[in-house]
Design a protein around this motif. Structure first.
Motif, PDB file in Angstrom:
ATOM      1  N   LYS A 139       5.508  10.359  -1.169  1.00 53.89           N
ATOM      2  CA  LYS A 139       4.348  10.436  -0.274  1.00 53.89           C
ATOM      3  C   LYS A 139       3.355   9.309  -0.523  1.00 53.89           C
ATOM      4  N   LEU A 140       3.353   8.729  -1.737  1.00 57.06           N
ATOM      5  CA  LEU A 140       2.378   7.693  -2.055  1.00 57.06           C
ATOM      6  C   LEU A 140       2.432   6.537  -1.061  1.00 57.06           C
ATOM      7  N   PHE A 141       3.635   6.137  -0.680  1.00 56.50           N
ATOM      8  CA  PHE A 141       3.770   4.959   0.169  1.00 56.50           C
ATOM      9  C   PHE A 141       3.321   5.260   1.601  1.00 56.50           C
ATOM     10  N   GLU A 142       3.502   6.497   2.034  1.00 56.39           N
ATOM     11  CA  GLU A 142       2.971   6.882   3.339  1.00 56.39           C
ATOM     12  C   GLU A 142       1.458   7.051   3.268  1.00 56.39           C
ATOM     13  N   TYR A 143       0.956   7.447   2.110  1.00 57.05           N
ATOM     14  CA  TYR A 143      -0.495   7.448   1.901  1.00 57.05           C
ATOM     15  C   TYR A 143      -1.039   6.024   2.058  1.00 57.05           C
ATOM     16  N   PHE A 144      -0.319   5.052   1.483  1.00 58.85           N
ATOM     17  CA  PHE A 144      -0.736   3.651   1.627  1.00 58.85           C
ATOM     18  C   PHE A 144      -0.895   3.288   3.098  1.00 58.85           C
ATOM     19  N   ARG A 145       0.106   3.661   3.894  1.00 62.40           N
ATOM     20  CA  ARG A 145       0.075   3.325   5.321  1.00 62.40           C
ATOM     21  C   ARG A 145      -1.096   4.011   6.034  1.00 62.40           C
ATOM     22  N   ALA A 146      -1.427   5.223   5.613  1.00 60.32           N
ATOM     23  CA  ALA A 146      -2.525   5.961   6.253  1.00 60.32           C
ATOM     24  C   ALA A 146      -3.875   5.297   6.010  1.00 60.32           C
ATOM     25  N   ARG A 147      -3.965   4.515   4.928  1.00 59.41           N
ATOM     26  CA  ARG A 147      -5.195   3.783   4.587  1.00 59.41           C
ATOM     27  C   ARG A 147      -6.419   4.703   4.483  1.00 59.41           C
ATOM     28  N   ARG A 148      -6.212   5.808   3.782  1.00 69.75           N
ATOM     29  CA  ARG A 148      -7.308   6.681   3.393  1.00 69.75           C
ATOM     30  C   ARG A 148      -7.401   6.669   1.869  1.00 69.75           C
ATOM     31  N   PRO A 149      -8.590   6.841   1.286  1.00 70.30           N
ATOM     32  CA  PRO A 149      -8.726   6.804  -0.172  1.00 70.30           C
ATOM     33  C   PRO A 149      -7.837   7.847  -0.849  1.00 70.30           C
ATOM     34  N   ILE A 150      -7.174   7.429  -1.926  1.00 70.85           N
ATOM     35  CA  ILE A 150      -6.254   8.300  -2.652  1.00 70.85           C
ATOM     36  C   ILE A 150      -6.888   8.740  -3.965  1.00 70.85           C
ATOM     37  N   LEU A 151      -6.881  10.037  -4.196  1.00 72.75           N
ATOM     38  CA  LEU A 151      -7.341  10.602  -5.466  1.00 72.75           C
ATOM     39  C   LEU A 151      -6.091  11.012  -6.250  1.00 72.75           C
ATOM     40  N   ALA A 152      -5.768  10.246  -7.291  1.00 70.21           N
ATOM     41  CA  ALA A 152      -4.563  10.489  -8.086  1.00 70.21           C
ATOM     42  C   ALA A 152      -4.941  11.125  -9.416  1.00 70.21           C
ATOM     43  N   ILE A 153      -4.278  12.226  -9.752  1.00 69.79           N
ATOM     44  CA  ILE A 153      -4.481  12.901 -11.032  1.00 69.79           C
ATOM     45  C   ILE A 153      -3.106  13.123 -11.650  1.00 69.79           C
ATOM     46  N   GLY A 154      -2.888  12.561 -12.828  1.00 67.38           N
ATOM     47  CA  GLY A 154      -1.576  12.673 -13.442  1.00 67.38           C
ATOM     48  C   GLY A 154      -1.580  12.241 -14.892  1.00 67.38           C
ATOM     49  N   PRO A 155      -0.398  12.117 -15.487  1.00 68.62           N
ATOM     50  CA  PRO A 155      -0.291  11.832 -16.918  1.00 68.62           C
ATOM     51  C   PRO A 155      -0.760  10.429 -17.290  1.00 68.62           C
ATOM     52  N   GLU A 156      -0.996  10.247 -18.555  1.00 67.66           N
ATOM     53  CA  GLU A 156      -1.356   8.931 -19.069  1.00 67.66           C
ATOM     54  C   GLU A 156      -0.220   7.948 -18.793  1.00 67.66           C
ATOM     55  N   GLN A 157      -0.580   6.708 -18.432  1.00 65.39           N
ATOM     56  CA  GLN A 157       0.400   5.655 -18.134  1.00 65.39           C
ATOM     57  C   GLN A 157       1.321   6.026 -16.963  1.00 65.39           C
ATOM     58  N   TRP A 158       0.795   6.816 -16.048  1.00 67.02           N
ATOM     59  CA  TRP A 158       1.587   7.257 -14.888  1.00 67.02           C
ATOM     60  C   TRP A 158       1.775   6.089 -13.926  1.00 67.02           C
ATOM     61  N   GLU A 159       3.017   5.799 -13.605  1.00 67.16           N
ATOM     62  CA  GLU A 159       3.317   4.669 -12.737  1.00 67.16           C
ATOM     63  C   GLU A 159       2.751   4.858 -11.335  1.00 67.16           C
ATOM     64  N   GLY A 160       2.772   6.088 -10.845  1.00 61.93           N
ATOM     65  CA  GLY A 160       2.214   6.358  -9.519  1.00 61.93           C
ATOM     66  C   GLY A 160       0.724   6.074  -9.474  1.00 61.93           C
ATOM     67  N   GLY A 161      -0.003   6.531 -10.489  1.00 62.15           N
ATOM     68  CA  GLY A 161      -1.443   6.286 -10.550  1.00 62.15           C
ATOM     69  C   GLY A 161      -1.773   4.816 -10.689  1.00 62.15           C
ATOM     70  N   ASN A 216      -9.647  -0.036   1.590  1.00 58.71           N
ATOM     71  CA  ASN A 216      -9.246  -1.421   1.870  1.00 58.71           C
ATOM     72  C   ASN A 216      -8.114  -1.843   0.936  1.00 58.71           C
ATOM     73  N   SER A 217      -7.014  -1.105   0.993  1.00 61.44           N
ATOM     74  CA  SER A 217      -5.886  -1.385   0.110  1.00 61.44           C
ATOM     75  C   SER A 217      -5.306  -2.764   0.385  1.00 61.44           C
ATOM     76  N   LYS A 218      -4.672  -3.318  -0.648  1.00 61.85           N
ATOM     77  CA  LYS A 218      -4.127  -4.669  -0.551  1.00 61.85           C
ATOM     78  C   LYS A 218      -2.660  -4.707  -0.976  1.00 61.85           C
TER      79      LYS A 218
END
Length: 426
Positions: free
Chosen positions: A342-364, A403-405
């Motif tokens: 879902k992260l990559f579709e979140y990117f396309r939606a261009r809305r702010p993402i609030l990520a909560i996960g483990p230390e050194q999480w690649e998704g975050g 304003n993701s890049k």
């Protein structure tokens, strides 16, 4: 044009990111000189279905089906709900497991190695062996889980010497739920042997994260390429939610329960009257009982809008309309390399993402790398509270933007180009 046979268990009408990954590869491969042929089960048991994905199958694609015997179809007579949950990789915490569920888990882990789709291997090898010769196919791709699909590739490689790419969308023996399968020492060893057999037998391997790549590099010296999941098409045009909507899209199981988020929101609604009026917590997909209990415990029931499972098309609308998109992962070492599709579709939606996960999480880390939102550890309570307050102030002033890049690299066409380069076998 080169021909490649893609062997996959999941295909429309099955739902989920694994389906979309190969549906989109199939869509774009012809643009890069590769003709895909798809091999799928004729009578599968899919835990989640999305019939809207049937409309996305490219016209003219050759699809070959082979019947499969699935023990899950038999066990569903005992408990359809428990069978569906286990076949999806959803495993209740031990104290909540019924005796039947514990027995089913033991059987799943110790008798069906590597998984309950193992009975598809032998008939598929027989059918495909003839197909490869008749169609003059240049190479094969297997994608798992289920990892039994890779055993089809291994056997075809052994018998016919055909070029074989193994796509492992998830880790194998190190994935979180593997430890919950009540494996005997002998069964655990068998799983590891099969994992090594596949990783060392394939000509090339693709994975979806850098951490998974590093993990597999300890087992094999075969070339491993990271090709993440992605997004397709343009951003859906839809009106933003009038409320301060924090939305989670997809299954929110109890292990992913963001208790720190509920604690923060409970505090904020008690301190900020405007937020108390504007807040909406939107959950699109399956929600675990533990999550619902936590929400109730923190007095947030009135803010919840539980939508349930919706089509992929509808999912895109919810993503684009939301003020904040929630990306949540289990807080463990095993999940550091998990990047939710879902992260990559979140990117396309261009809305702010609030990520909560483990230390050194690649998704975050990807969220931060592309300036698409903020990433917090579950113990970052004060920082999380400040960030939500900041976003709410921006929302109040009509200035909550993202304003993701650099996200264009995750378009399915660009990812397929990487796959096609691998299939040149140079």
């Amino acid at each position: 044009m080169k021909k490649v046979l893609i062997i996959t268990y999941y295909w429309p009408p099955a739902g989920g990111p694994g389906v979309q990954r190969w549906l989109k590869f199939v869509k774009y491969l012809p643009e890069f000189g590769v003709q895909p042929i798809v091999f799928i089960p004729e009578n599968p048991t899919y835990p989640i279905q999305d019939n809207s994905l049937l409309e996305e199958i490219p016209e003219g694609i050759q699809i070959i089906k082979q019947r499969i015997f699935e023990p899950y179809a038999l066990s569903s007579f005992l408990s359809k709900k428990k069978t569906k949950r286990i076949s999806s990789g959803i495993i209740q915490k031990h104290k909540k497991q019924s005796i039947l569920e514990r027995i089913m888990l033991w059987v799943r882990g110790n008798l069906f190695i590597p998984d309950a789709r193992k009975y598809w291997v032998k008939p598929s090898v027989k059918t495909i062996s003839k197909l490869l010769l008749d169609e003059k196919i240049d190479s094969i791709i297997t994608t798992g889980p289920p990892h039994s699909v890779h055993l089809i590739g291994h056997e075809l490689k052994r018998k016919l010497g055909i070029k074989w790419l193994a796509d492992l969308r998830d880790p194998w023996t190190s994935i979180g739920y593997h430890k919950q399968l009540k494996l005997s020492a002998a069964s655990s060893k068998k799983h590891k042997i099969l994992e090594s057999t596949v990783l060392n037998g394939a000509d090339a391997i693709t994975v979806t994260s850098e951490i998974t790549k590093q993990e597999f590099e300890k087992i094999t010296d075969r070339p491993i390429k990271v090709i993440t999941n992605g997004f397709d098409g343009n951003r859906v045009s839809t009106k933003l939610d009038a409320k301060f909507a924090l939305s989670h899209i997809g299954s929110l199981l109890t292990d992913r329960n963001p208790i720190v988020l509920w604690e923060v929101l409970q505090q904020l609604v008690s301190e900020n009257e405007k937020l108390k009026i504007s807040l909406k917590i939107q959950l699109v997909g399956v929600v675990g009982d533990g999550v619902k209990e936590s929400i109730q415990f923190h007095g947030l029931d009135d803010y919840i809008e539980e939508v349930g499972y919706v089509s992929h098309e509808k999912v895109q609308e919810y993503q684009t309309a939301s003020q904040i998109l929630l990306l949540l992962e289990v807080d463990s070492v095993e999940t550091q390399g998990i990047i939710p599709g879902k992260l990559f579709e979140y990117f396309r939606a261009r809305r702010p993402i609030l990520a909560i996960g483990p230390e050194q999480w690649e998704g975050g880390k990807l969220v931060e790398k592309h300036e698409a939102g903020q990433y917090f550890r579950p113990d970052d309570k004060e920082a999380l509270k400040q960030q939500i307050s900041h976003w709410f102030n921006n929302f109040e002033n009509g200035a909550l933007h993202c304003n993701s890049k650099g996200i264009e690299q995750y378009h399915r066409r660009e990812l397929t180009k990487q796959l096609a380069n691998l299939l040149s076998w140079e």
